[in-house]
Design an enzyme around this catalytic site. Structure first.
Site, PDB file in Angstrom:
ATOM      1  N   LYS A 138      -5.354   5.643  -7.380  1.00  0.00           N
ATOM      2  CA  LYS A 138      -5.169   7.100  -7.510  1.00  0.00           C
ATOM      3  C   LYS A 138      -5.170   7.501  -8.986  1.00  0.00           C
ATOM      4  O   LYS A 138      -5.759   8.517  -9.369  1.00  0.00           O
ATOM      5  CB  LYS A 138      -3.852   7.532  -6.853  1.00  0.00           C
ATOM      6  CG  LYS A 138      -3.890   7.418  -5.337  1.00  0.00           C
ATOM      7  CD  LYS A 138      -2.536   7.717  -4.729  1.00  0.00           C
ATOM      8  CE  LYS A 138      -2.575   7.518  -3.221  1.00  0.00           C
ATOM      9  NZ  LYS A 138      -1.248   7.456  -2.631  1.00  0.00           N
ATOM     10  N   LEU A 182       0.885  -1.162   0.000  1.00  0.00           N
ATOM     11  CA  LEU A 182       0.000   0.000   0.000  1.00  0.00           C
ATOM     12  C   LEU A 182       0.921   1.210   0.000  1.00  0.00           C
ATOM     13  O   LEU A 182       2.029   1.148   0.565  1.00  0.00           O
ATOM     14  CB  LEU A 182      -0.869   0.007   1.254  1.00  0.00           C
ATOM     15  CG  LEU A 182      -2.017  -1.010   1.307  1.00  0.00           C
ATOM     16  CD1 LEU A 182      -2.639  -1.051   2.696  1.00  0.00           C
ATOM     17  CD2 LEU A 182      -3.067  -0.693   0.261  1.00  0.00           C
ATOM     18  N   ASP A 183       0.464   2.309  -0.566  1.00  0.00           N
ATOM     19  CA  ASP A 183       1.294   3.517  -0.582  1.00  0.00           C
ATOM     20  C   ASP A 183       1.593   3.964   0.848  1.00  0.00           C
ATOM     21  O   ASP A 183       0.827   3.685   1.765  1.00  0.00           O
ATOM     22  CB  ASP A 183       0.571   4.660  -1.308  1.00  0.00           C
ATOM     23  CG  ASP A 183       0.358   4.341  -2.778  1.00  0.00           C
ATOM     24  OD1 ASP A 183       1.074   3.481  -3.301  1.00  0.00           O
ATOM     25  OD2 ASP A 183      -0.549   4.959  -3.369  1.00  0.00           O
ATOM     26  N   ARG A 184       2.651   4.730   0.976  1.00  0.00           N
ATOM     27  CA  ARG A 184       3.065   5.198   2.303  1.00  0.00           C
ATOM     28  C   ARG A 184       1.930   5.954   3.011  1.00  0.00           C
ATOM     29  O   ARG A 184       1.711   5.791   4.209  1.00  0.00           O
ATOM     30  CB  ARG A 184       4.286   6.091   2.150  1.00  0.00           C
ATOM     31  CG  ARG A 184       4.866   6.511   3.468  1.00  0.00           C
ATOM     32  CD  ARG A 184       6.193   7.199   3.265  1.00  0.00           C
ATOM     33  NE  ARG A 184       6.564   7.907   4.462  1.00  0.00           N
ATOM     34  CZ  ARG A 184       7.448   8.874   4.506  1.00  0.00           C
ATOM     35  NH1 ARG A 184       8.072   9.232   3.408  1.00  0.00           N
ATOM     36  NH2 ARG A 184       7.724   9.466   5.635  1.00  0.00           N
TER      37      ARG A 184
END
Ligand code: URA
Length: 247
Positions: free
Chosen positions: A193, A103-105
């Site tokens: 996104k 998962l993105d930061r």
């Protein structure tokens, strides 16, 4: 059969040196009998073990459901940034857990940490099209035909080395003003996104709610984790069995 010191070490009870000392000083029983030789061979599946009088339960694999907190990266270690694994206690870290997927930061949500490489591979393989659901908040206004474009396979531009592409059919469900759920069966870089951006929105918050057979436990606040329940492990084992039959 397996050496007792290796078994206890694999189960996270200490370093090889530490467990050797504990065995030697009589802290360990096997089937009710104190065993002081670290090299004693035991059957991990059937041996009844205690350490300092407490039961030691054998499991080959560990499966942790975490609600990833924003700010942590999906890695086992990093010289600068906090990782999802560094949040775990040492006993679990010793079991060789790694995050199954990324998962993105700045994202939150469901993350599986395991030492079961087959399960991770099966859940992440692009060929398996495992479904994931994301809840997003966004700025901007989504195009009126966004749902149809998601369903038909939306084109997204290149991003940081990931080439421009047409996504597989996905689902967009508007959930409120500036909120939506997105269901995808791929795992491209910044995929959700980029998909939302392609229909006019800018994601400001992203949380993964489902991953294959798993649903994020609503009782886990960001950063909290728990072991998978028996029925959740059974579902993972079932997918592994089916995958093996197909290959
Ligand atoms: N899609 C994204 O854009 N970010 C994630 O972390 C996961 C899916």
């Amino acid at each position: 059969m397996m050496r007792l010191d290796k078994l206890l070490c694999d189960l996270g009870e200490g370093t090889r040196k530490e467990v050797t000392l504990r065995i030697r000083r009589g802290a360990v029983t096997v089937d009710g009998v104190t065993v002081t030789r670290p090299e004693t061979k035991v059957d991990p599946e059937t041996a009844v073990l205690t350490l300092d009088g407490l039961p030691v339960v054998y499991s080959k694999y560990v499966y942790i459901m975490m609600n990833k907190a924003a700010g942590e990266i999906c890695a086992t270690r990093d010289p600068k940034l906090p990782t999802v694994v560094s949040r775990l206690p040492e006993k679990l870290r010793r079991r060789g857990l790694f995050p199954a997927g990324r998962l993105d930061r700045n994202a939150e949500g469901l993350l599986l940490l395991t030492n079961d490489g087959d399960a991770a591979h099966m859940l992440l393989s692009p060929a398996r099209h495992v479904e994931k659901t994301y809840f997003v908040r966004y700025d901007g206004t989504l195009a009126p035909d966004a749902e149809t474009r998601f369903r038909n396979g939306i084109a997204i531009p290149a991003d940081d080395g990931d080439p421009a592409c047409v996504c597989m059919p996905a689902e967009l469900i508007r959930a409120g003003e500036h909120e939506a759920r997105v269901k995808v069966t791929e795992g491209r870089y910044h995929q959700v996104k980029r998909m939302i951006a392609a229909v006019g929105g800018h994601v400001t918050y992203l949380r993964r709610e489902t991953f294959g057979p798993l649903t994020l436990d609503a009782d886990l606040r960001p950063g909290a984790y728990r072991e998978l329940l028996r029925e959740e492990i059974t579902q993972i084992e079932e997918i592994k069995r089916k995958t093996r039959r197909q290959t």
